[in-house]
Write a protein that holds these residues in place. Sequence first.
Motif, PDB file in Angstrom:
ATOM      1  N   ARG A 324       0.360  13.927 -15.678  1.00 41.15           N
ATOM      2  CA  ARG A 324      -0.032  15.211 -16.241  1.00 41.15           C
ATOM      3  C   ARG A 324       1.040  16.286 -16.040  1.00 41.15           C
ATOM      4  O   ARG A 324       0.826  17.294 -15.374  1.00 41.15           O
ATOM      5  CB  ARG A 324      -1.373  15.633 -15.664  1.00 41.15           C
ATOM      6  N   TYR A 325       2.172  16.066 -16.683  1.00 35.80           N
ATOM      7  CA  TYR A 325       3.227  17.075 -16.664  1.00 35.80           C
ATOM      8  C   TYR A 325       2.833  18.314 -17.466  1.00 35.80           C
ATOM      9  O   TYR A 325       3.504  19.350 -17.369  1.00 35.80           O
ATOM     10  CB  TYR A 325       4.521  16.501 -17.239  1.00 35.80           C
ATOM     11  N   ASP A 326       1.774  18.205 -18.260  1.00 38.00           N
ATOM     12  CA  ASP A 326       1.327  19.343 -19.058  1.00 38.00           C
ATOM     13  C   ASP A 326       0.577  20.376 -18.224  1.00 38.00           C
ATOM     14  O   ASP A 326       0.420  21.525 -18.651  1.00 38.00           O
ATOM     15  CB  ASP A 326       0.414  18.865 -20.181  1.00 38.00           C
ATOM     16  N   LEU A 327       0.097  19.989 -17.054  1.00 38.20           N
ATOM     17  CA  LEU A 327      -0.666  20.902 -16.210  1.00 38.20           C
ATOM     18  C   LEU A 327       0.267  21.817 -15.416  1.00 38.20           C
ATOM     19  O   LEU A 327       1.406  21.453 -15.125  1.00 38.20           O
ATOM     20  CB  LEU A 327      -1.552  20.105 -15.249  1.00 38.20           C
ATOM     21  N   PRO A 328      -0.210  23.014 -15.049  1.00 40.06           N
ATOM     22  CA  PRO A 328       0.642  23.928 -14.276  1.00 40.06           C
ATOM     23  C   PRO A 328       1.080  23.293 -12.956  1.00 40.06           C
ATOM     24  O   PRO A 328       0.341  22.537 -12.327  1.00 40.06           O
ATOM     25  CB  PRO A 328      -0.277  25.131 -14.032  1.00 40.06           C
ATOM     26  N   GLY A 329       2.284  23.610 -12.561  1.00 38.15           N
ATOM     27  CA  GLY A 329       2.825  23.089 -11.315  1.00 38.15           C
ATOM     28  C   GLY A 329       4.224  23.637 -11.100  1.00 38.15           C
ATOM     29  O   GLY A 329       4.840  24.188 -12.021  1.00 38.15           O
ATOM     30  N   ARG A 330       4.735  23.460  -9.902  1.00 34.89           N
ATOM     31  CA  ARG A 330       6.080  23.959  -9.575  1.00 34.89           C
ATOM     32  C   ARG A 330       7.091  22.913 -10.025  1.00 34.89           C
ATOM     33  O   ARG A 330       7.478  22.029  -9.286  1.00 34.89           O
ATOM     34  CB  ARG A 330       6.190  24.215  -8.077  1.00 34.89           C
ATOM     35  N   ARG A 331       7.453  23.025 -11.310  1.00 35.59           N
ATOM     36  CA  ARG A 331       8.387  22.067 -11.883  1.00 35.59           C
ATOM     37  C   ARG A 331       9.531  22.792 -12.558  1.00 35.59           C
ATOM     38  O   ARG A 331       9.378  23.906 -13.054  1.00 35.59           O
ATOM     39  CB  ARG A 331       7.673  21.157 -12.889  1.00 35.59           C
ATOM     40  N   PRO A 332      10.682  22.138 -12.636  1.00 34.05           N
ATOM     41  CA  PRO A 332      11.874  22.831 -13.116  1.00 34.05           C
ATOM     42  C   PRO A 332      11.936  22.956 -14.625  1.00 34.05           C
ATOM     43  O   PRO A 332      11.418  22.117 -15.367  1.00 34.05           O
ATOM     44  CB  PRO A 332      13.006  21.942 -12.605  1.00 34.05           C
ATOM     45  N   ALA A 333      12.599  24.003 -15.078  1.00 35.48           N
ATOM     46  CA  ALA A 333      12.979  24.112 -16.479  1.00 35.48           C
ATOM     47  C   ALA A 333      14.048  23.076 -16.777  1.00 35.48           C
ATOM     48  O   ALA A 333      14.734  22.582 -15.891  1.00 35.48           O
ATOM     49  CB  ALA A 333      13.490  25.516 -16.767  1.00 35.48           C
ATOM     50  N   GLY A 334      14.178  22.737 -18.054  1.00 36.96           N
ATOM     51  CA  GLY A 334      15.239  21.823 -18.461  1.00 36.96           C
ATOM     52  C   GLY A 334      14.945  20.364 -18.218  1.00 36.96           C
ATOM     53  O   GLY A 334      15.843  19.525 -18.318  1.00 36.96           O
ATOM     54  N   PHE A 335      13.666  20.015 -17.949  1.00 30.30           N
ATOM     55  CA  PHE A 335      13.318  18.606 -17.720  1.00 30.30           C
ATOM     56  C   PHE A 335      12.014  18.299 -18.439  1.00 30.30           C
ATOM     57  O   PHE A 335      11.003  18.976 -18.240  1.00 30.30           O
ATOM     58  CB  PHE A 335      13.172  18.317 -16.230  1.00 30.30           C
ATOM     59  N   LEU A 336      12.054  17.270 -19.286  1.00 28.29           N
ATOM     60  CA  LEU A 336      10.893  16.836 -20.059  1.00 28.29           C
ATOM     61  C   LEU A 336      10.661  15.350 -19.855  1.00 28.29           C
ATOM     62  O   LEU A 336      11.582  14.602 -19.490  1.00 28.29           O
ATOM     63  CB  LEU A 336      11.113  17.104 -21.550  1.00 28.29           C
ATOM     64  N   VAL A 337       9.439  14.922 -20.117  1.00 31.24           N
ATOM     65  CA  VAL A 337       9.077  13.502 -20.004  1.00 31.24           C
ATOM     66  C   VAL A 337       8.357  13.099 -21.281  1.00 31.24           C
ATOM     67  O   VAL A 337       7.499  13.835 -21.792  1.00 31.24           O
ATOM     68  CB  VAL A 337       8.178  13.255 -18.774  1.00 31.24           C
ATOM     69  N   THR A 338       8.669  11.915 -21.806  1.00 34.01           N
ATOM     70  CA  THR A 338       8.081  11.458 -23.063  1.00 34.01           C
ATOM     71  C   THR A 338       7.883   9.953 -23.040  1.00 34.01           C
ATOM     72  O   THR A 338       8.302   9.257 -22.115  1.00 34.01           O
ATOM     73  CB  THR A 338       8.975  11.879 -24.252  1.00 34.01           C
ATOM     74  N   GLY A 339       7.256   9.435 -24.089  1.00 41.67           N
ATOM     75  CA  GLY A 339       7.037   7.995 -24.215  1.00 41.67           C
ATOM     76  C   GLY A 339       6.171   7.448 -23.095  1.00 41.67           C
ATOM     77  O   GLY A 339       5.304   8.125 -22.545  1.00 41.67           O
ATOM     78  N   ASP A 340       6.423   6.199 -22.729  1.00 42.73           N
ATOM     79  CA  ASP A 340       5.630   5.552 -21.680  1.00 42.73           C
ATOM     80  C   ASP A 340       5.828   6.195 -20.318  1.00 42.73           C
ATOM     81  O   ASP A 340       4.993   6.023 -19.428  1.00 42.73           O
ATOM     82  CB  ASP A 340       6.000   4.066 -21.589  1.00 42.73           C
ATOM     83  N   ALA A 341       6.920   6.912 -20.113  1.00 41.47           N
ATOM     84  CA  ALA A 341       7.103   7.618 -18.847  1.00 41.47           C
ATOM     85  C   ALA A 341       6.082   8.742 -18.688  1.00 41.47           C
ATOM     86  O   ALA A 341       5.755   9.141 -17.568  1.00 41.47           O
ATOM     87  CB  ALA A 341       8.519   8.188 -18.762  1.00 41.47           C
ATOM     88  N   LEU A 342       5.566   9.227 -19.797  1.00 35.72           N
ATOM     89  CA  LEU A 342       4.540  10.265 -19.789  1.00 35.72           C
ATOM     90  C   LEU A 342       3.141   9.672 -19.822  1.00 35.72           C
ATOM     91  O   LEU A 342       2.269  10.041 -19.029  1.00 35.72           O
ATOM     92  CB  LEU A 342       4.735  11.190 -21.000  1.00 35.72           C
ATOM     93  N   CYS A 343       2.922   8.749 -20.729  1.00 32.41           N
ATOM     94  CA  CYS A 343       1.591   8.171 -20.905  1.00 32.41           C
ATOM     95  C   CYS A 343       1.758   6.737 -21.387  1.00 32.41           C
ATOM     96  O   CYS A 343       2.310   6.494 -22.462  1.00 32.41           O
ATOM     97  CB  CYS A 343       0.800   8.979 -21.919  1.00 32.41           C
ATOM     98  N   THR A 344       1.313   5.804 -20.586  1.00 32.49           N
ATOM     99  CA  THR A 344       1.435   4.399 -20.950  1.00 32.49           C
ATOM    100  C   THR A 344       0.045   3.803 -21.105  1.00 32.49           C
ATOM    101  O   THR A 344      -0.867   4.108 -20.340  1.00 32.49           O
ATOM    102  CB  THR A 344       2.256   3.625 -19.905  1.00 32.49           C
TER     103      THR A 344
END
Length: 491
Positions: A324-344
Amino acid sequence: MTDQLDSRATDGAAGGGPETGRRAARHAVVIGGGVAGLLTARSLAAHAERVTVVERDRLPQEAEPRAGVPQGRHIHVLLEAGQRAMDELLPGVTEELRAAGAPRVGVPGDMIQWQHGSWIWRTEPTHHFLCGSRPQLEHAVRRRVLADPRVDVLEGTETVGLAGDAARVRGVLVRERGTAGRETEPRLLAADLVVDASGRGSKAPEWLAAIGAEPPREETLDTGLAYATRVYRNERHFDDTDALGTYIVPNPGQTHTAVVLPMEDGRFLVTLAGLRGDEPPTDEKGFEAFTEAFPDPLVRDWVTKAQPDSPVYGFRNTANVRRRYDLPGRRPAGFLVTGDALCTFNPIYGQGMSVGALGAVALRDALGDRRRTPSTARVQRALFQVSRQAWAISAGADRKMPGATGNAARTSAMERPASWYLARVQARAGGHPVVGAAFRDVLNLVRPVSRLFAPEVARAVLLGPEPPVRVRPPLRRTIDDVAGMAGPGAW
C-alpha cells in the motif's frame, strides 16, 4: 522539501537539457526489465531525457525463457484491456504478435470452460485474449522499447539499494553480477526518478527502511496454490469440437484447475493446479495421473492422446500481495512502484501483464497531466488505482477457497452482501448472455465492477432462474439456440 517528480537533477546525475516551465527529469531509472519495466520505460521516455533499465539477467537476443522470470514457462494471457494499453504505448505491437503466431482466442466461443459446477455455453465471443508464450511477448516489447535511443539497459546488474534519504530518492545503488559467484562493489547510479518494476520479489520495503523511510503496509492472501506446466503437441481438437482450448475453473467444492491453451508454434501449454497439500506433481507419471482429479475426463483424454514436448515445470509462489504505497507514510519523493512490485495476483487468473501495461499508461497520463503538478504521491495513487479491479477479482475468488491464509483472507461484514450477489453473477454467467457478457467485460478489465450492477444485469441475477447444469462440454451455439434450449421465459 517538495514532493514534485520534476525537480532538478542531483549532483552526479547525467544530462543537462534546457529548463522548461515544468523542468522535466533528466534521468529516470527503472528497476526490472520485464514487461512492466519495459513499458514503464517507454512511458518515461516522453518525460525524461534518458531512461536506464536495470536488469539482473543477461537478456536473450531471441524469444527465450530467462532465469529472472521463473513463471515464464507457464501459461500467460494478455487480456483485452492489456492489448489496448500495449497498443497505446507501442502502436501495432499486438498485430506483430499475431503475425508471429500468437493465438487469439475468443470467449466464450473458442473455449470449453467448466465453471460453477457446469459447462459454459459456447456462444459468439464477446472478448478475445492473446495467449502466445511469455518469452515471445516480452521479446516483442523489448525489441520495440530498446529501439528508442532515449532508453538503454544495464544487463547483468542488480539493484541493491536506494540512494538518498527519507525526503527524496536520488538514484539507486547497483552492482554488476560477476561470474563464479564473484560480485563487484555497489556503485551509485544517480537519477531524478526511480521506478521499481522488479516484480513480486521486490526488495523496495527493505530499501526504504534502510534510508529511514516508512515501508508500505502489505495485504496478503494465499491459498497455497501450486501449478505445473508441460508443453504438448496434439492435432486433435477438444472432444472433437472446434474449440481452441479448455479451462476448468476451481471453486470451493472443486479445487483443481486445468488450462490448455495453444502457443505460437502450433504446440499447447497444459497447466494443472491444486491447493496447499494437493499440489500437482512435476514428474511425468504424476503429472498425467493428476488429470484424473477433474470433474470430466476431457483434459485427461486430451493429454493421453497428445505428444509431450517438454519437461514438467512447477511454480508455487502464487500468493496475492498488495503493497500500500498509496497510503500516507514517510516516504521519499522521486520513487514509485508499479507492476507486480506494487500488486501481485494469483497468476492463475492471468492478470499480471495486463495490469502492468495499464500501469504504464496511467504513469504516462499522470506525468503528462498539465492541470496539476505530478507529485510522487499523486502518481503512486494513479498506479494503485489501475490494480484495484484485478485485485478485487483475484482476492475475491481466493477468499472463498478452503485454507486461504493472510491478513486479506477474511470477508468483512460490509463485503458480504456484495459477495453474495457476485456469487449469483458467477452462477448465471455461463448460461445467460446478458450476465455473461457483463461478467466477461469485468474479467477482461475493460469495464468497472459496477457493470455487474447495471439494471438489466441485476434483474437477471436477482429475479432470473439459475441456469440448468450442463454435464457435457457444449458445441458452439448461437445465442438464439441457447435461448431456445433454456426454455421460454428463462431470459
